[in-house]
Design an enzyme around this catalytic site. Structure first.
Site, PDB file in Angstrom:
ATOM      1  N   GLY A 257      49.193  49.136  37.003  1.00 35.16           N
ATOM      2  CA  GLY A 257      48.076  49.369  36.101  1.00 35.16           C
ATOM      3  C   GLY A 257      46.828  48.693  36.652  1.00 35.16           C
ATOM      4  O   GLY A 257      46.623  48.652  37.866  1.00 35.16           O
ATOM      5  N   CYS A 258      45.985  48.164  35.777  1.00 41.25           N
ATOM      6  CA  CYS A 258      44.797  47.439  36.234  1.00 41.25           C
ATOM      7  C   CYS A 258      45.210  46.347  37.212  1.00 41.25           C
ATOM      8  O   CYS A 258      46.082  45.525  36.913  1.00 41.25           O
ATOM      9  CB  CYS A 258      44.059  46.834  35.042  1.00 41.25           C
ATOM     10  SG  CYS A 258      42.661  45.783  35.519  1.00 41.25           S
ATOM     11  N   PHE A 259      44.588  46.338  38.388  1.00 36.38           N
ATOM     12  CA  PHE A 259      45.089  45.458  39.443  1.00 36.38           C
ATOM     13  C   PHE A 259      44.691  43.994  39.300  1.00 36.38           C
ATOM     14  O   PHE A 259      45.221  43.135  39.992  1.00 36.38           O
ATOM     15  CB  PHE A 259      44.717  45.961  40.836  1.00 36.38           C
ATOM     16  CG  PHE A 259      43.306  46.459  41.033  1.00 36.38           C
ATOM     17  CD1 PHE A 259      42.227  45.960  40.321  1.00 36.38           C
ATOM     18  CD2 PHE A 259      43.052  47.471  41.964  1.00 36.38           C
ATOM     19  CE1 PHE A 259      40.938  46.426  40.522  1.00 36.38           C
ATOM     20  CE2 PHE A 259      41.757  47.952  42.172  1.00 36.38           C
ATOM     21  CZ  PHE A 259      40.702  47.421  41.451  1.00 36.38           C
ATOM     22  N   TRP A 260      43.783  43.647  38.400  1.00 33.78           N
ATOM     23  CA  TRP A 260      43.351  42.252  38.282  1.00 33.78           C
ATOM     24  C   TRP A 260      44.505  41.328  37.891  1.00 33.78           C
ATOM     25  O   TRP A 260      44.745  40.305  38.538  1.00 33.78           O
ATOM     26  CB  TRP A 260      42.250  42.132  37.233  1.00 33.78           C
ATOM     27  CG  TRP A 260      40.962  42.798  37.572  1.00 33.78           C
ATOM     28  CD1 TRP A 260      40.537  43.217  38.798  1.00 33.78           C
ATOM     29  CD2 TRP A 260      39.915  43.136  36.645  1.00 33.78           C
ATOM     30  NE1 TRP A 260      39.302  43.798  38.693  1.00 33.78           N
ATOM     31  CE2 TRP A 260      38.891  43.760  37.393  1.00 33.78           C
ATOM     32  CE3 TRP A 260      39.756  42.972  35.272  1.00 33.78           C
ATOM     33  CZ2 TRP A 260      37.719  44.213  36.790  1.00 33.78           C
ATOM     34  CZ3 TRP A 260      38.585  43.429  34.676  1.00 33.78           C
ATOM     35  CH2 TRP A 260      37.573  44.043  35.437  1.00 33.78           C
ATOM     36  N   GLU A 301      45.451  52.291  41.383  1.00 28.71           N
ATOM     37  CA  GLU A 301      45.057  50.905  41.657  1.00 28.71           C
ATOM     38  C   GLU A 301      46.295  50.137  42.096  1.00 28.71           C
ATOM     39  O   GLU A 301      47.345  50.202  41.439  1.00 28.71           O
ATOM     40  CB  GLU A 301      44.454  50.253  40.419  1.00 28.71           C
ATOM     41  CG  GLU A 301      43.115  50.838  40.008  1.00 28.71           C
ATOM     42  CD  GLU A 301      42.412  50.001  38.958  1.00 28.71           C
ATOM     43  OE1 GLU A 301      42.853  48.862  38.699  1.00 28.71           O
ATOM     44  OE2 GLU A 301      41.410  50.486  38.397  1.00 28.71           O
TER      45      GLU A 301
END
Length: 412
Positions: A257-260, A301
């Site tokens: 998902g969101c890579f952060w 991502e």
């Protein structure tokens, strides 16, 4: 607690990127404020915010951090069997010992507060040169050294950039208008402009406010004593290589998902030496973040990890990713509230051994709860994400120390 005020420019809300993130990424902030104030359309108060700064009344509000133990120094880290005799180059794995790492003292009682670093600073450590995860100044210092060499009393930037007088400007109280209750603002109050830059009120009178857009820790530095223990070649091939990867260090690629948040989780894992975020499994060459977000490039991502398989197993890396996904392993093109093909989750193996490990772990999720949607494919071209995305949550103030257990906050 200090009050944060948001200045909205052009009646639009922009993604807020911290000034620290800007300094770490090496981006030079423009000092061109001409026309900026002329387009000031409104002011409004946002929620209170914890600041890493002294407020006007002398109070100090600091984001709390639980002290965490550093990764143990190991004699295996300085084993010379694969070491090189030259200075490190970009992409090399560098083993070093920080003998001293402390804030530089200017003798000024009003010098800015420097918090304990959010990465490990004790004992024998490793990084990939120019691979993030530590201050750029430390990478630069290590690049000048030969294996076995020690440097004492070096000074490196703390990551907030130097103090720029051009980032100090005045705003007329008439331009502020009635959109803001000015009684809420005092010297030391933090303001946030619509372009993402933060500033502080340093002077106030009935006609003007003086604002300082330098990070509150601009000019801060650390004094460092460091020894370069060893230089080794990092992984050479970043895609699928067949039966097994060659060399001491290996690569793994995951989409969560969101890579952060996923990147920070891997930064914290002992044995992981470097992380990057970017885009993979798509069709367009060198896609931008904006292009990937449209869902038309085919990319997802992703997080690319360089690790020491003698210190952490690929199985542990995969399990960390699956634990973060939780029930989302059964959802197609979705992780949490993020939806779209750019957020699909996957394990992208770099050799056949990784594929076998991942297949076995994924089988454990096939228990009648639904079809597993986590894709398993060969590692493909990995396009590096933009600088401001790299180690985003570390730059934003969350600990990347090995073994950290604080909740990872992707938003807010």
């Amino acid at each position: 607690m200090s009050l944060k005020v948001t200045i909205l420019l052009f009646s639009q809300v922009f993604l807020v990127a911290s000034a620290w993130s800007t300094a770490w990424s090496g981006t030079t902030r423009s000092a061109a404020y001409g026309g900026l104030l002329a387009n000031l359309s409104s002011l409004r108060t946002s929620s209170s915010s914890i600041l890493l700064a002294k407020t006007g009344d002398g109070e100090c509000a600091v984001t709390p951090e639980v002290p965490l133990s550093s990764l143990d120094a190991s004699s295996e880290l300085v084993d010379s069997s694969s070491s090189l005799s030259r200075k490190p180059k970009s992409g090399d794995v560098v083993t070093f010992t920080l003998l001293r790492f402390q804030p530089t003292s200017s003798g000024d009682d009003d010098e800015p507060l420097v918090l304990e670093p959010l990465f490990d600073t004790k004992g024998t450590l490793q990084l990939v040169l120019d691979g993030g995860n530590y201050l750029p100044g430390l990478h630069k210092l290590l690049s000048t050294m030969n294996p076995g060499e020690s440097i004492q009393d070096a000074t490196i930037d703390a990551g907030y950039g130097g103090y720029n007088p051009d980032l100090v400007f005045k705003i007329s109280t008439a331009e502020i208008g009635s959109a803001l209750d000015t009684s809420l603002v005092k010297i030391g109050t933090a303001l946030q402009m619509g372009n993402g830059m933060e500033c502080r009120v340093t002077e106030m009178n009935d006609e003007t406010w003086t604002l300082d857009a330098n990070h509150v820790l601009a000019g801060a530095a650390y004094d460092v004593d460091v020894k370069l223990d060893k230089v080794e070649e990092g992984p050479g091939n970043l895609e699928y290589v067949g039966e097994s990867q060659e060399g001491k260090y290996e690569i793994a690629t995951f989409a969560l998902g969101c890579f952060w948040g996923g990147e920070l989780a891997y930064q914290r894992m002992p044995g992981v030496i470097s992380t990057h975020v970017g885009y993979t499994q798509g069709t367009k060459e060198n896609p931008t973040y904006e292009e990937v977000c449209t869902g038309t490039t085919g990319h997802t991502e992703a997080i690319q990890v360089i690790y020491d398989p003698n210190a952490v197993s690929f199985k542990s890396l995969v399990q960390l990713g699956l634990d973060r996904l939780g029930g989302d392993v059964y959802k197609l093109n979705q992780v949490g509230n993020d939806r779209g093909t750019q957020y699909r989750h996957g394990i992208y193996y770099h050799d056949d051994k990784q594929r076998s490990v991942a297949e076995e772990l994924l089988k454990g999720y096939e228990k009648g709860d639904g079809e597993v949607m986590t894709e398993l494919k060969k590692a493909d071209v990995f396009y590096m994400g933009e600088d401001y995305h790299q180690q985003y949550l570390l730059k934003g103030g969350q600990s990347a120390k090995k073994g950290s257990s604080e909740t990872i906050r992707c938003y807010g």
